[in-house]
Scaffold this active site. Structure first.
Site, PDB file in Angstrom:
ATOM      1  N   GLY A 124      -8.049  -9.508   0.083  1.00 33.66           N
ATOM      2  CA  GLY A 124      -8.221  -8.149   0.219  1.00 33.66           C
ATOM      3  C   GLY A 124      -6.973  -7.535  -0.023  1.00 33.66           C
ATOM      4  O   GLY A 124      -6.277  -7.697  -1.058  1.00 33.66           O
ATOM      5  N   HIS A 125      -6.862  -6.594   0.903  1.00 29.90           N
ATOM      6  CA  HIS A 125      -5.569  -5.338   0.743  1.00 29.90           C
ATOM      7  C   HIS A 125      -4.337  -6.055   1.447  1.00 29.90           C
ATOM      8  O   HIS A 125      -3.207  -5.280   1.338  1.00 29.90           O
ATOM      9  CB  HIS A 125      -6.069  -4.203   1.437  1.00 29.90           C
ATOM     10  CG  HIS A 125      -5.282  -3.195   1.103  1.00 29.90           C
ATOM     11  ND1 HIS A 125      -4.774  -2.679  -0.131  1.00 29.90           N
ATOM     12  CD2 HIS A 125      -4.663  -2.433   1.667  1.00 29.90           C
ATOM     13  CE1 HIS A 125      -3.963  -1.606   0.012  1.00 29.90           C
ATOM     14  NE2 HIS A 125      -3.899  -1.377   0.957  1.00 29.90           N
ATOM     15  N   TRP A 126      -4.289  -7.298   1.974  1.00 29.35           N
ATOM     16  CA  TRP A 126      -3.056  -7.640   2.653  1.00 29.35           C
ATOM     17  C   TRP A 126      -2.690  -9.232   2.253  1.00 29.35           C
ATOM     18  O   TRP A 126      -2.567 -10.034   2.960  1.00 29.35           O
ATOM     19  CB  TRP A 126      -3.415  -7.858   4.293  1.00 29.35           C
ATOM     20  CG  TRP A 126      -2.823  -6.888   5.195  1.00 29.35           C
ATOM     21  CD1 TRP A 126      -1.835  -6.074   4.949  1.00 29.35           C
ATOM     22  CD2 TRP A 126      -2.594  -6.984   6.555  1.00 29.35           C
ATOM     23  NE1 TRP A 126      -1.275  -5.686   5.994  1.00 29.35           N
ATOM     24  CE2 TRP A 126      -1.638  -6.178   7.092  1.00 29.35           C
ATOM     25  CE3 TRP A 126      -3.446  -7.688   7.572  1.00 29.35           C
ATOM     26  CZ2 TRP A 126      -1.439  -5.772   8.393  1.00 29.35           C
ATOM     27  CZ3 TRP A 126      -3.237  -7.668   8.848  1.00 29.35           C
ATOM     28  CH2 TRP A 126      -2.181  -6.926   9.487  1.00 29.35           C
ATOM     29  N   SER A 150       0.830  -1.169   0.001  1.00 25.96           N
ATOM     30  CA  SER A 150      -0.087  -0.182   0.001  1.00 25.96           C
ATOM     31  C   SER A 150       0.794   1.465   0.021  1.00 25.96           C
ATOM     32  O   SER A 150       1.709   1.493  -0.875  1.00 25.96           O
ATOM     33  CB  SER A 150      -0.862   0.101   1.086  1.00 25.96           C
ATOM     34  OG  SER A 150      -2.128   0.653   1.001  1.00 25.96           O
ATOM     35  N   ASP A 156      -9.776  -6.431  -3.293  1.00 28.08           N
ATOM     36  CA  ASP A 156      -8.915  -5.294  -2.582  1.00 28.08           C
ATOM     37  C   ASP A 156     -10.150  -4.365  -2.611  1.00 28.08           C
ATOM     38  O   ASP A 156     -10.393  -3.633  -3.607  1.00 28.08           O
ATOM     39  CB  ASP A 156      -7.827  -4.861  -3.375  1.00 28.08           C
ATOM     40  CG  ASP A 156      -6.840  -3.921  -2.334  1.00 28.08           C
ATOM     41  OD1 ASP A 156      -7.713  -3.007  -1.729  1.00 28.08           O
ATOM     42  OD2 ASP A 156      -5.838  -3.966  -2.638  1.00 28.08           O
TER      43      ASP A 156
END
Length: 288
Positions: free
Chosen positions: A266-268, A114, A239
């Protein structure tokens, strides 16, 4: 001798860094003793730290023979807090440059999640000769999305959590942070909340920074072609913080890049699919 897992306490280090006429005390973890160094850069969520972000990735890298540096960017973790009115990622890049200079490390592989991905791009654009390979996860370009209204649902919840750091808002953010929420234990929530509330100056200064400059992460898209490093781009299919088309933009802009998309993620990605992610990264780093 059997491998001894790394611990946060045993690897904790501090250095002083000069930035804009001020001395900042910067925290990092220094793991392993390999000839090649991998620097891990965390994201911008409240309570984030290098160690917390990459806890499932450190030991595999060290076991494979790499020295691993986990930076707490200024405004996170045990590093000093700042109010930043410029580019957040350029600031992080300058701090990292000073740290690796003081550690006498000539060249690094960069792995960023990120904000950490965006900061890795900033570092590479400024000091390309210092970068071996790049791994960019869920970040790296800035700019708008073709398919998703901005700011995204995830970024809205992140900003809300900074302004109102409650367990309820933390759970609202984390609920869309990962695809499978069954791994989000009470212990994880408690640890993240304690990290946040132990440094209220970080929370307050992040909000002040947004007020001073709402565009903390500039659009690097027009400059991606300057990046010559071999680059692995990793994204979660689900995500909800940084849209997947940002990964496609990286793939299009960086000539020596490849993209891996994890489904049900997702985002991780480095946490949600840790084993597969670790093997993917190790294979990439080992290639000539």
């Amino acid at each position: 001798m059997s491998y001894q897992p790394q611990t946060e306490a045993a690897t904790s280090r501090f250095l002083n860094v000069e930035e804009a006429g001020k001395t900042l005390r910067i925290h990092f973890n220094d793991c392993g003793q390999g000839d090649e160094t991998v620097v891990l850069l965390h994201g911008s969520g409240p309570g984030a730290t290098g160690w917390a972000n990459f806890s499932r990735n450190i030991d595999p890298l060290v076991e494979a023979g790499y020295r691993v540096i986990l930076l707490d960017c200024p405004g996170w973790g045990k590093s000093d807090s700042v109010v930043n009115s410029g580019s957040r990622s350029d600031l992080n890049a300058r701090i990292l440059k000073s740290v690796v200079d003081q550690l006498d490390i000539a060249k690094i592989h960069l792995l960023g999640n990120s904000m950490g991905g965006h900061s890795s791009v900033a570092f590479t654009l400024k000091w390309p000769e210092r970068v071996g390979k790049l791994v960019l996860m869920g970040g790296g370009t800035g700019g708008m999305s073709l398919f998703t209204p901005m700011p995204t649902e995830g970024i809205k919840r992140l900003n809300q959590l900074y302004r109102q750091p409650t367990i309820e808002n933390l759970k609202l953010m984390m609920d869309i942070f990962v695809f499978d929420t069954s791994d989000l234990t009470d212990a994880l929530f408690e640890a993240r909340l304690n990290n946040m509330l132990s440094r209220r100056d970080h929370l307050e200064n992040f909000v002040k920074s947004l007020e001073a400059n709402p565009k903390q992460f500039p659009d690097f898209g027009p400059r991606l072609a300057e990046i010559k490093a071999q680059t692995l781009i990793v994204w979660g299919r689900n995500d909800r913080f940084v849209p997947m088309d940002a990964g496609l933009r990286l793939l299009s802009g960086i000539a020596g890049s490849e993209l891996h998309i994890f489904r049900d993620c997702g985002h991780w990605a480095q946490w949600e699919h840790a084993d597969a992610f670790n093997q993917l990264v190790l294979n990439f780093l080992a290639r000539p």
